[in-house]
Design a protein around this motif. Structure first.
Motif, short mmCIF file in Angstrom:
data_model
loop_
_atom_site.label_atom_id
_atom_site.label_comp_id
_atom_site.label_asym_id
_atom_site.label_seq_id
_atom_site.Cartn_x
_atom_site.Cartn_y
_atom_site.Cartn_z
N THR A 201 0.86 -1.20 0.00
CA THR A 201 0.00 0.00 0.00
C THR A 201 0.89 1.24 0.00
O THR A 201 2.09 1.16 0.26
N THR A 202 0.28 2.38 -0.30
CA THR A 202 1.02 3.66 -0.31
C THR A 202 0.55 4.53 0.83
O THR A 202 -0.57 4.39 1.33
N TYR A 203 1.43 5.46 1.25
CA TYR A 203 1.03 6.41 2.29
C TYR A 203 1.78 7.73 2.10
O TYR A 203 2.85 7.78 1.48
N CYS A 207 -0.28 11.57 6.39
CA CYS A 207 -1.42 10.67 6.57
C CYS A 207 -1.98 10.78 7.99
O CYS A 207 -1.32 11.30 8.90
N CYS A 210 0.09 10.24 11.17
CA CYS A 210 1.52 10.37 10.84
C CYS A 210 2.06 11.70 11.35
O CYS A 210 1.36 12.72 11.34
N GLY A 276 4.24 1.05 11.37
CA GLY A 276 2.84 1.47 11.30
C GLY A 276 1.96 0.52 12.06
O GLY A 276 2.22 -0.69 12.12
N ASP A 285 4.25 -0.88 3.45
CA ASP A 285 3.74 0.42 3.02
C ASP A 285 4.89 1.20 2.37
O ASP A 285 6.03 1.16 2.88
N GLU A 291 -0.54 13.24 1.07
CA GLU A 291 -1.92 12.79 0.90
C GLU A 291 -2.77 13.86 0.23
O GLU A 291 -3.67 13.57 -0.55
#
Length: 311
Positions: A201-203, A207, A210, A276, A285, A291
């Motif tokens: 997944t991407t972040y 986020c 975060c 995470g 991730d 974002e």
């Protein structure tokens, strides 16, 4: 009158001499006055010698009546162009032995062809030992430029670009760099295997939950990793994507990633520098930017991603 002459004859010789001198003086004075009057009446103008250098030609001498430069040019039937100019103001009264210079201004057009160098677009990681594949060979472009050239007495003094036409489009060279495969190293005590299949997944650095700083201390924001201007960080001599992984995988672990759906090269390399709450087991991730702002690449979650720990 006879009596006057008789009186003179009877006069003493010395007196006669004085009378003759007086009469002669009166006659001479009358003559000079007559000449001056004639000069004024005829509006006499003196003649002068001048030299005229017309353009690139050799100077030519002229004997003219003294007058302004413009009047002399008119008399000699010399005409100036709209951009021609003189070394003396046209209203100047010319003097003897004066030189007049006429600068003749003309224009011409000149065309030239110039190459436009191609640029090189690089995909992948340009690191030491990387292999390079040229996906598209670059070719220089060609343009035609048209200039308006100003000449003074036949010599160029300036030019102005008035038109530009593309004769051949530039084709950029595209090169693909593939980072070298390193020997697999699994940290002692780590529960991670050398290769596994999992979820990617991407972040973003901003986020939910975060702080903008990874667990290993790397700054993540819209300016990239550690403000590098990209999603990569320089680590241990190379550039790698920032990864968040399970605690069983130590910080600094290099992971090869393939079978993903990101808008990146088929095989990418990342370094574990973050954790995470939802990143456990075989879930990985990858930092992609902001974002709400700059994203360095696109793509969504992939569930059959291939991971291989190589360092």
């Amino acid at each position: 009158m006879k009596n006057f002459v008789k009186k003179i004859e009877e006069t003493d010789s010395r007196i006669k001499m004085l009378l003759l001198v007086a009469i002669a003086y009166v006659a001479i004075a009358f003559g000079f006055n007559h000449v001056e009057a004639m000069t004024k009446i005829e509006n006499y103008t003196p003649a002068i010698n001048i030299s005229i250098k017309d353009g690139a030609n050799e100077p030519v001498g002229h004997l003219v009546q003294q007058a302004t430069l413009q009047d002399v040019l008119n008399e000699l039937e010399i005409t100036l162009g709209s951009d021609d100019f003189l070394n003396i103001d046209a209203s100047t009264l010319l003097e003897d032995n004066q030189t007049v210079e006429i600068t003749r201004v003309t224009y011409t057009e000149e065309k030239t062809e110039e190459e436009v160098p191609f640029e090189t677009e690089i995909n992948g990681d340009d690191v030491d030992g990387a292999s390079v594949d040229v996906l598209q060979v670059g070719e220089n472009g060609l343009i035609e430029k048209t200039y308006k050239v100003r000449l003074e007495n036949g010599t160029e003094v300036s030019r102005e670009l008035i038109n530009e036409t593309t004769l051949k489009e530039t084709i950029n060279q595209v090169e693909n760099y593939t980072a070298p495969v390193q020997t697999t190293v699994v940290a002692e005590g780590s529960s991670a295997s050398g290769a596994f299949t999992g979820r990617l997944t991407t972040y973003g650095g901003d986020c939910y939950g975060c702080s903008g700083i990874t667990a290993a201390g790397v700054t993540l924001n819209g300016n990239g990793a550690n403000n590098s201007g990209s999603a990569k960080v320089f680590y241990n001599g190379g550039w790698y994507y920032v990864l968040a992984a399970d605690r069983s995988i130590p910080f600094g672990t290099i992971i090869e990633i393939s079978n993903h759906n990101l808008s990146l090269e088929p095989v990418i390399y990342g370094v574990v520098l973050d954790r995470g709450g939802d990143i456990t087991g075989t879930k990985i991730d990858i930092f992609s930017g902001s974002e709400k702002g700059t994203r360095f690449f696109s793509g969504s979650t992939s569930y059959d991603t291939q991971f291989r720990i190589i360092g």
